[in-house]
Scaffold this active site. Structure first.
Site, short mmCIF file in Angstrom:
data_model
loop_
_atom_site.label_atom_id
_atom_site.label_comp_id
_atom_site.label_asym_id
_atom_site.label_seq_id
_atom_site.Cartn_x
_atom_site.Cartn_y
_atom_site.Cartn_z
N ARG A 51 0.83 -1.01 0.00
CA ARG A 51 0.18 0.14 -0.22
C ARG A 51 0.54 1.38 0.07
O ARG A 51 2.07 1.12 0.39
CB ARG A 51 -1.00 -0.13 1.40
CG ARG A 51 -0.12 -0.07 2.69
CD ARG A 51 -0.11 0.13 4.01
NE ARG A 51 -0.07 1.95 3.80
CZ ARG A 51 1.08 2.42 3.66
NH1 ARG A 51 2.27 2.08 4.00
NH2 ARG A 51 1.02 3.95 4.06
N GLY A 52 0.21 2.19 -0.14
CA GLY A 52 1.16 3.61 -0.47
C GLY A 52 0.84 4.40 -1.46
O GLY A 52 1.38 2.97 -2.41
N ALA A 53 0.88 4.97 -2.27
CA ALA A 53 0.93 5.60 -3.52
C ALA A 53 2.43 4.62 -4.66
O ALA A 53 1.92 4.21 -5.54
CB ALA A 53 0.68 7.23 -3.44
N GLN A 201 -2.83 2.15 9.81
CA GLN A 201 -1.31 2.09 9.45
C GLN A 201 -0.62 3.67 10.17
O GLN A 201 0.94 3.22 10.00
CB GLN A 201 -1.21 3.25 8.50
CG GLN A 201 -2.02 2.65 6.87
CD GLN A 201 -4.05 2.58 6.63
OE1 GLN A 201 -4.23 2.48 7.35
NE2 GLN A 201 -4.13 2.47 5.69
N ASP A 242 -1.72 10.98 -2.28
CA ASP A 242 -2.07 10.13 -3.34
C ASP A 242 -2.21 10.45 -4.31
O ASP A 242 -2.56 9.57 -5.59
CB ASP A 242 -3.32 8.91 -2.61
CG ASP A 242 -3.04 8.31 -1.45
OD1 ASP A 242 -2.89 9.06 0.02
OD2 ASP A 242 -2.57 7.31 -1.96
N ASN A 252 -5.77 12.85 -0.06
CA ASN A 252 -4.84 11.73 1.84
C ASN A 252 -5.50 10.88 1.82
O ASN A 252 -6.36 10.45 1.99
CB ASN A 252 -3.29 12.65 2.02
CG ASN A 252 -2.06 11.48 2.87
OD1 ASN A 252 -1.85 11.05 2.22
ND2 ASN A 252 -2.11 11.47 3.84
N LYS A 253 -5.20 9.97 3.23
CA LYS A 253 -5.41 9.14 4.28
C LYS A 253 -6.68 9.89 4.62
O LYS A 253 -6.36 11.14 5.18
CB LYS A 253 -4.69 8.51 5.01
CG LYS A 253 -5.49 7.97 6.28
CD LYS A 253 -6.23 6.81 5.37
CE LYS A 253 -6.08 6.07 4.23
NZ LYS A 253 -6.50 4.83 3.15
C1 LIG Z 1 3.09 7.21 0.41
S1 LIG Z 1 1.90 7.60 -0.77
C2 LIG Z 1 1.55 6.80 1.62
C3 LIG Z 1 0.46 7.30 1.36
O1 LIG Z 1 -0.89 6.33 0.86
C4 LIG Z 1 -1.84 5.46 1.85
O2 LIG Z 1 -2.97 5.39 2.10
P1 LIG Z 1 -3.12 3.51 1.93
O3 LIG Z 1 -2.21 3.62 2.95
O4 LIG Z 1 -4.82 3.51 1.53
O5 LIG Z 1 -2.57 3.18 0.31
C5 LIG Z 1 -1.76 6.80 3.15
O6 LIG Z 1 -2.68 7.78 2.25
C6 LIG Z 1 -0.63 7.66 2.64
O7 LIG Z 1 -0.39 8.77 2.71
#
Ligand SMILES: CSC[C@H]1O[C@H](OP(=O)(O)O)[C@H](O)[C@@H]1O
EC number: 5.3.1.23
Length: 350
Positions: A51-53, A201, A242, A252-253
């Site tokens: 996960r993470g963009a 997270q 994101d 973002n989250k």
């Molecule tokens: C460096 S991008 C990380 C970004 O992605 C996360 O979302 P997810 O955990 O649902 O993939 C979150 O928005 C983070 O800031």
């Protein structure tokens, strides 16, 4: 990075496979999963095992490579059909992080630009491009860290939300790259970490990454952010993103928007750290960013037990959008966008 396996690793050659840390098991269990077909990669992205963009874009790129391993290397027409099918399939895994679509479109252009190559040569070229996307992200994160650390020289306490660390990228992260780089430069920050409901997270991943690097981390509930600001414990906020629209509005989250408003109310700068691959200049504002809606069970059965009545109605958007007016600056690998205006975004990214 601290002594742990790579978040994302390709094993072998064109007929190799993708190896991922299963982030749903952290911090208690550090386990890696082998992805040998596109379906396994799709599920890993959907379920936030990866996960993470930026990490999603990198994983999807390798997902295309493993997805193409079923084709006859002598049949380019079959290759083109299968490629379109795999790329379109992986694009359905999650809707918000633009890095997924940026990476897939980059592979689509590669295939279109090399229509005369054999299927075998094209598969090798796809792997090379996935590795290039991976390596470029590693460098972009380090550059973000260097530009971002310069903004925090007079700061002792920072707050972050969710996880924008090495687990969300190729290695150093975006927001956490700023903190890691500050540490590398001898500036030890005290990081207040939002647990980040519902999937935690922050508690599970960011606290773990910071502690691995011996960076002072204090875990707080999301509802405590205003209090730590009011008590003067933080002088800056840095998060990831994101998808960033041309005017600087940033998705973002979920919970990031409220923190940005709180920071503004307390006169604290709110920074976004993101690579150019997270910008979507095709959209003018954050109103056009698709927000992922996730399952109710993530809220009603968090912490491994039922915490809400059967049948309760649930709203579970995984992201929110922070308008540019609440963002002091956006830290990219090319430099710092300040003020955050469409003109400055396009000048830096376009
Ligand atoms: C460096 S991008 C990380 C970004 O992605 C996360 O979302 P997810 O955990 O649902 O993939 C979150 O928005 C983070 O800031």
């Amino acid at each position: 990075m601290a002594n742990r396996p790579e978040t994302i690793e390709w094993i072998g050659d064109t007929d190799g496979y993708l190896c991922l840390i299963d982030q749903t098991l952290l911090p208690v269990e550090l386990t890696r999963i082998d992805c040998r077909d596109a379906e396994t990669v799709w599920e890993a992205i959907k379920m936030l095992r990866v996960r993470g963009a930026p990490a999603i874009g990198i994983a999807a790129s390798y997902g295309v490579v493993v997805g193409m391993q079923t084709v006859d290397d002598s049949d380019r027409a079959a290759f083109d059909d299968r490629f379109a099918e795999v790329a379109d399939y992986l694009a359905t895994s999650r809707p918000t992080a633009v890095n997924l679509f940026w990476a897939l479109d980059r592979l689509r252009k590669l295939v279109a630009d090399n229509s005369s190559l054999s299927a075998a040569d094209m598969r090798a070229k796809l792997l090379d491009e996935a590795k290039a996307i991976h390596a470029e992200d590693r460098e972009m994160c380090h550059s973000i860290g260097r530009f971002g650390a310069g903004l925090l020289e007079n700061v002792s306490g920072v707050l972050t939300h969710c996880n924008a660390g090495g687990l969300a990228t190729a290695e150093y992260g975006t927001a956490l790259s700023v903190f890691f780089t500050a540490q590398d430069q001898g500036h030890n920050l005290h990081v207040f970490v939002d647990e980040t409901r519902p999937l935690l997270q922050g508690a599970r991943l960011t606290a773990w990454e910071l502690m691995q690097r011996d960076i002072k981390a204090t875990l707080i509930c999301d509802s405590m952010a205003a209090q730590v600001m009011r008590e003067g414990k933080v002088q800056a906020v840095v998060t990831g993103a994101d998808r960033i629209a041309a005017n600087g509005d940033s998705a973002n989250k979920i919970g990031t928007y409220s923190i940005a408003v709180l920071a503004k109310a307390h006169g604290i700068p709110f920074y976004i750290a993101a690579p150019s691959s997270t910008f979507d200049l095709a959209i003018d504002s954050g109103d056009e960013i698709p927000i992922e809606q996730r399952a109710a069970i993530e809220i009603t059965n968090g912490f491994g037990k039922q915490t809400a009545p059967d049948g309760v109605e649930v709203y579970n958007p995984a992201f929110d959008v922070t308008p540019a007016k609440y963002i002091a600056a956006i830290i990219t690998e090319n430099g710092v966008i300040d003020p955050v205006t469409k003109e400055n975004v396009v000048a830096m990214i376009g």
